[in-house]
Design an enzyme around this catalytic site. Structure first.
Site, PDB file in Angstrom:
ATOM      1  N   HIS A  92      -1.674   0.668  -9.636  1.00 17.87           N
ATOM      2  CA  HIS A  92      -2.294  -0.349  -8.767  1.00 17.87           C
ATOM      3  C   HIS A  92      -2.855  -1.510  -9.607  1.00 17.87           C
ATOM      4  O   HIS A  92      -4.071  -1.734  -9.634  1.00 17.87           O
ATOM      5  CB  HIS A  92      -3.398   0.307  -7.912  1.00 17.87           C
ATOM      6  CG  HIS A  92      -3.717  -0.481  -6.674  1.00 17.87           C
ATOM      7  ND1 HIS A  92      -3.985   0.111  -5.475  1.00 17.87           N
ATOM      8  CD2 HIS A  92      -3.813  -1.814  -6.452  1.00 17.87           C
ATOM      9  CE1 HIS A  92      -4.239  -0.816  -4.564  1.00 17.87           C
ATOM     10  NE2 HIS A  92      -4.140  -1.997  -5.142  1.00 17.87           N
ATOM     11  N   GLU A 116      -2.978   8.129  -3.781  1.00 21.59           N
ATOM     12  CA  GLU A 116      -3.181   7.349  -4.997  1.00 21.59           C
ATOM     13  C   GLU A 116      -4.463   7.817  -5.673  1.00 21.59           C
ATOM     14  O   GLU A 116      -5.517   7.666  -5.066  1.00 21.59           O
ATOM     15  CB  GLU A 116      -3.278   5.869  -4.632  1.00 21.59           C
ATOM     16  CG  GLU A 116      -3.244   4.947  -5.823  1.00 21.59           C
ATOM     17  CD  GLU A 116      -3.114   3.492  -5.382  1.00 21.59           C
ATOM     18  OE1 GLU A 116      -2.014   3.110  -4.956  1.00 21.59           O
ATOM     19  OE2 GLU A 116      -4.131   2.791  -5.438  1.00 21.59           O
ATOM     20  N   ARG A 133       0.867  -1.171   0.000  1.00 23.34           N
ATOM     21  CA  ARG A 133       0.000   0.000   0.000  1.00 23.34           C
ATOM     22  C   ARG A 133       0.907   1.225   0.000  1.00 23.34           C
ATOM     23  O   ARG A 133       1.980   1.204   0.656  1.00 23.34           O
ATOM     24  CB  ARG A 133      -0.886   0.038   1.252  1.00 23.34           C
ATOM     25  CG  ARG A 133      -2.067  -0.897   1.220  1.00 23.34           C
ATOM     26  CD  ARG A 133      -3.144  -0.423   0.224  1.00 23.34           C
ATOM     27  NE  ARG A 133      -4.329  -1.251   0.265  1.00 23.34           N
ATOM     28  CZ  ARG A 133      -4.577  -2.265  -0.572  1.00 23.34           C
ATOM     29  NH1 ARG A 133      -3.714  -2.584  -1.516  1.00 23.34           N
ATOM     30  NH2 ARG A 133      -5.706  -2.955  -0.472  1.00 23.34           N
TER      31      ARG A 133
HETATM   32  C1  8YV Z   1      -7.369  -4.778  -5.819  1.00 22.82           C
HETATM   33  C2  8YV Z   1      -5.846  -4.867  -3.743  1.00 22.82           C
HETATM   34  O1  8YV Z   1      -6.939  -4.073  -6.934  1.00 22.82           O
HETATM   35  O2  8YV Z   1      -6.626  -6.919  -2.923  1.00 22.82           O
HETATM   36  C3  8YV Z   1      -6.166  -5.832  -2.656  1.00 22.82           C
HETATM   37  O3  8YV Z   1      -5.942  -5.485  -1.474  1.00 22.82           O
HETATM   38  O4  8YV Z   1      -5.362  -3.820  -3.488  1.00 22.82           O
HETATM   39  C4  8YV Z   1      -6.104  -5.224  -5.163  1.00 22.82           C
HETATM   40  O5  8YV Z   1      -6.069  -6.575  -5.403  1.00 22.82           O
HETATM   41  C5  8YV Z   1      -8.376  -3.982  -5.092  1.00 22.82           C
HETATM   42  O6  8YV Z   1      -8.734  -4.440  -3.846  1.00 22.82           O
HETATM   43  C6  8YV Z   1      -9.632  -3.748  -5.949  1.00 22.82           C
HETATM   44  O7  8YV Z   1      -9.982  -2.474  -5.784  1.00 22.82           O
END
Ligand code: 8YV
Length: 317
Positions: A281, A262, A233
């Site tokens: 991302h 972000e 993150r």
């Molecule tokens: C996804 C992510 O892009 O799973 C996670 O924590 O950051 C990513 O796999 C996201 O959650 C979808 O918005």
């Protein structure tokens, strides 16, 4: 005729595929419906792109029975608060480890071997003559990668690193003898990982403990030839400190799947540096993985609506 399907608050728009999967089962209502009359008809929350879910949102939605997150990381959701209210939170662990580890490795290879810079140069007006002296990068095989976070994604990164003939160090809250044995990786204290690694890869969840895990002091402990890869993150890294370190060539390069904030503001100095490889991302962004995430998040949503145990429930820490 008004829909009889259960009303689910979602941060729309969803992708076509996710929308097509959910729509036969639920009536999706936009996020701002929480501030409008009728909010008390909402019985579930579906989080697609990391909108904040906290006590003040839940105050407006007294009938919510479940929060289903499309993804594994739930730092945008106040899980203890939801738990206190008896609302289970579901996520999608396991199905995105491979894709996210692939992205960590894609960034590692790209940053080490200057792939994006090379692509730009090869297409640009200045490439008129081959010259063996330009664009030397950093070796991958035979070097050391240090992984912060030896969970599901971290261990997949370690496997890939071993396949590339790299030495692997890791740091984690708990030692992982199983992974050490299976993959021949070595546990080390935080400072040793920073000082010894040619590539530092971040795969930790964002928590109060991991916020700014990599700041000025940590960047100063890294080799001047080291490359930082973040697929965790954005706030795990102090953006200002990283920008400075890269601009001064205190470290060699960075490969970033995530940033803080972000997206970064369009004129941000980090975006102007040629020693940063950055993608928006995309860790889990493959058709196959996103399909599996959608299926799991639907299962959690439907189970919660039926007041059944969620197949994949986040446990409040
Ligand atoms: C996804 C992510 O892009 O799973 C996670 O924590 O950051 C990513 O796999 C996201 O959650 C979808 O918005």
């Amino acid at each position: 005729m008004p829909s009889v399907l259960p009303k689910v608050l979602a941060d729309l728009p969803l992708s076509q595929a996710v929308g097509d999967l959910l729509k036969p089962h639920v009536d999706l209502v936009p996020w701002d419906a929480a501030d409008q009359s009728g909010a008390d008809a909402v019985v579930a929350v579906y989080t697609y792109g990391h909108p904040t879910v906290n006590g003040s949102l839940l105050d407006k939605l007294p009938k919510v029975r479940v929060i289903s997150n499309f993804g594994v990381g739930v730092d945008h959701i106040d899980v203890p608060e939801a738990t206190r209210r008896g609302i289970p939170v579901g996520n999608t662990p396991g199905v995105l480890d491979g894709a996210t580890a692939d992205m960590a490795f894609t960034l590692l290879l790209a940053a080490g071997r200057r792939l994006v810079e090379g692509d730009r140069y090869a297409r640009g007006p200045n490439f008129l003559r081959y010259d063996p002296s330009y664009m030397l990068g950093r070796e991958i095989h035979g070097t050391t990668v240090g992984i912060f976070g030896m969970g599901r994604i971290g261990s997949q990164v370690a496997r890939r690193a071993r396949g590339f003939d790299m030495n692997v160090l890791y740091h984690n809250r708990n030692r992982r003898p199983d992974v050490e044995q299976a993959l021949g990786v070595r546990y080390a204290l935080r400072d040793e990982v920073l000082a010894q690694s040619d590539y530092v890869v971040l795969t930790v969840p964002l928590t109060a403990e991991t916020r700014h895990l990599i700041g000025r002091a940590e960047l100063a402990k890294m080799k001047s030839t080291a490359i930082l890869i973040n697929v965790a993150r954005g706030p795990v890294v102090d953006t200002d400190a990283l920008t400075e370190a890269l601009a001064r060539r205190q470290i060699y390069a960075a490969g970033l799947d995530v940033t803080d904030p972000e997206p970064l503001p369009r004129g941000h100095p980090l975006l102007k540096l040629d020693n940063v490889t950055i993608v928006p991302h995309l860790g889990s962004a493959t058709d196959q993985t996103r399909g599996r995430m959608a299926e799991m998040s639907l299962k959690n949503l439907l189970a919660g609506l039926q007041k059944e145990a969620l197949p994949f429930r986040v446990v409040a820490k």
